[in-house]
Design an enzyme around this catalytic site. Structure first.
Site, mmCIF file in Angstrom:
data_model
loop_
_atom_site.group_PDB
_atom_site.id
_atom_site.type_symbol
_atom_site.label_atom_id
_atom_site.label_comp_id
_atom_site.label_asym_id
_atom_site.label_seq_id
_atom_site.Cartn_x
_atom_site.Cartn_y
_atom_site.Cartn_z
ATOM 1 N N THR A 1 1.234 7.604 -7.047
ATOM 2 C CA THR A 1 1.815 8.136 -6.479
ATOM 3 C C THR A 1 3.311 8.717 -8.033
ATOM 4 O O THR A 1 3.449 8.484 -8.516
ATOM 5 C CB THR A 1 2.615 6.140 -6.329
ATOM 6 O OG1 THR A 1 2.036 5.451 -6.193
ATOM 7 C CG2 THR A 1 4.135 6.356 -5.957
ATOM 8 N N LYS B 1 5.859 9.348 -2.508
ATOM 9 C CA LYS B 1 7.154 8.586 -1.224
ATOM 10 C C LYS B 1 8.282 9.098 -0.365
ATOM 11 O O LYS B 1 8.142 10.638 -1.357
ATOM 12 C CB LYS B 1 7.745 7.819 -2.504
ATOM 13 C CG LYS B 1 7.079 6.797 -3.251
ATOM 14 C CD LYS B 1 6.732 6.320 -1.949
ATOM 15 C CE LYS B 1 5.786 5.049 -2.817
ATOM 16 N NZ LYS B 1 5.504 3.200 -1.612
ATOM 17 N N GLU C 1 1.672 6.702 5.576
ATOM 18 C CA GLU C 1 2.076 5.103 5.853
ATOM 19 C C GLU C 1 3.335 4.750 6.535
ATOM 20 O O GLU C 1 4.580 5.575 5.742
ATOM 21 C CB GLU C 1 1.755 4.522 4.270
ATOM 22 C CG GLU C 1 1.123 4.206 3.504
ATOM 23 C CD GLU C 1 0.496 3.507 2.069
ATOM 24 O OE1 GLU C 1 0.592 2.964 2.134
ATOM 25 O OE2 GLU C 1 0.146 4.537 1.166
ATOM 26 N N LYS D 1 -2.707 -5.479 0.826
ATOM 27 C CA LYS D 1 -2.056 -5.970 -0.646
ATOM 28 C C LYS D 1 -2.211 -6.482 -1.035
ATOM 29 O O LYS D 1 -1.592 -8.051 0.041
ATOM 30 C CB LYS D 1 -0.436 -5.078 -1.526
ATOM 31 C CG LYS D 1 -0.776 -3.514 -0.974
ATOM 32 C CD LYS D 1 1.022 -3.540 -1.445
ATOM 33 C CE LYS D 1 1.508 -1.818 -0.469
ATOM 34 N NZ LYS D 1 2.717 -2.033 -0.777
ATOM 35 N N CYS E 1 -0.980 -1.490 -3.573
ATOM 36 C CA CYS E 1 -1.087 -2.665 -4.953
ATOM 37 C C CYS E 1 0.681 -2.421 -4.376
ATOM 38 O O CYS E 1 1.379 -1.548 -4.174
ATOM 39 C CB CYS E 1 -1.036 -2.212 -6.187
ATOM 40 S SG CYS E 1 -0.334 -0.721 -7.351
ATOM 41 N N ASP F 1 -5.241 2.982 -3.818
ATOM 42 C CA ASP F 1 -3.630 3.342 -4.164
ATOM 43 C C ASP F 1 -3.403 2.166 -4.762
ATOM 44 O O ASP F 1 -2.597 0.958 -5.056
ATOM 45 C CB ASP F 1 -2.681 3.179 -3.603
ATOM 46 C CG ASP F 1 -1.460 3.464 -3.892
ATOM 47 O OD1 ASP F 1 -1.608 4.191 -4.614
ATOM 48 O OD2 ASP F 1 -0.557 2.927 -3.603
#
Length: 327
Positions: A125, A150, A201, A246, A274, A296
């Site tokens: 990430t 992100k 996402e 998750k 996660c 991930d």
């Protein structure tokens, strides 16, 4: 002998700062619990989800409130009805899985039929920042085969351009964390498709995503904040192409397995993700993710220090947990 539970709040420093569209943090705040019976102990870890109003104190109190039921030997199945989905239930559920494995001598992987186990390629990430800073992050990790980026701001097209140019050989997942809107989603999706993005996402806020049924999906779209349990899935068919499972959302491995299997039945892709936690939180998810389309589980890679023993990472490959850690 009755089962005894202990609960601990712990903090693990993050290497640098972790930033998403909703804010930044410099440490992972986790709750761990241990359940002991006849000298054997099972462990679980969760990360309280601020997005859903969870706090360290609230999650700890929710676990403590189950002390008498755990002492009386509550089963994982009964736990599904005794507690709502969320971080507290996840920590207890995972500790019960671990305890059962230690008492029976049968690894969790055998119980859930995920053998033979294999190392998994996890995303790594990159935090939200200005385009130039994100390009620098991407360049530093351009050798990784899968990056999760992100985004979720006013300048996302520039971020996409910067990151894809800096890591041209990496597959890229964009995670908007509900940061797009009806006015920019079509243009952002088109630009992402032009730049070879593999998955996006949760571009829109949960509950405000109806437009996804009526616009093109040039890049597959994955639900995250919009999905918690299997009962959520049917409403997402036609809106999303995949779901991010998750443990802290689903409320543990038991519910996550049901969620995964139902997603497959409905034709949805599966990502296993996660929160930023330690190897203890990732370990059950590594077993869940053995047949996932996207993985991930990089939480420990983002920490300045992890638990010992922890998961073994070689580059972006994460190996299944040793039983000394979990399962």
């Amino acid at each position: 002998m009755a089962r005894v539970i202990s609960v601990e709040a712990e903090r693990f420093p993050i290497a640098g700062t972790f930033t998403i569209s909703r804010g930044s943090k410099t440490e992972a705040e986790v709750i761990s619990c241990a359940i002991t019976e006849n000298g054997r102990t099972g462990r679980g870890e969760c990360v309280p989800y601020k997005r859903y109003g969870e706090t360290m104190e609230g999650v700890r109190d929710a676990i403590e409130a189950m002390r008498s039921e755990i002492s009386r030997g509550i089963s994982r199945i009964a736990l599904l009805n005794a507690m709502p989905a969320g971080a507290a239930r996840s920590a207890i559920d995972c500790a019960l899985w671990d305890l059962e494995a230690k008492i029976s001598g049968t690894p969790v992987a055998h119980t859930i039929r995920t053998v033979p186990l294999r190392p998994l390629e996890t995303a790594y990430t990159l935090s939200l920042a200005e385009p130039e800073a994100m390009a620098a992050q991407a360049r530093a990790n351009a050798q990784r085969p899968l990056l999760k980026v992100k985004i979720g701001g006013d300048n996302d097209i520039a971020r996409i351009r910067a990151v894809t140019a800096a890591a041209p050989d990496s597959r890229i997942i964009l995670d908007a964390n509900e940061g797009w809107n009806d006015d920019n989603i079509v243009a952002n999706l088109a630009f992402a498709a032009e730049h070879g993005i593999a998955l996006i996402e949760q571009p829109l806020p949960a509950g405000h995503d109806r437009i996804l049924r009526h616009i093109a999906h040039p890049v597959p779209i994955c639900a995250d904040e919009s999905v918690h349990e299997a009962k959520d899935l049917e409403a997402l068919v036609g809106l999303y192409d995949a779901v991010n499972i998750k443990l802290d959302k689903s409320g543990g491995l038991t519910a996550a397995l049901v969620l995964r299997d139902r997603a497959r039945e409905l034709g949805l892709g599966v990502m296993v993700g996660c929160m930023v936690g330690t190897s203890l939180a990732m370990a059950p998810a590594v077993l869940l993710a053995q047949d996932a389309d996207f993985v991930d589980l990089d939480g420990p890679l983002l920490l300045a220090r992890d638990r010992v023993p922890g998961l073994v990472y070689q580059g972006s490959l994460v190996s299944p947990p040793e039983r000394a850690l979990w399962g």
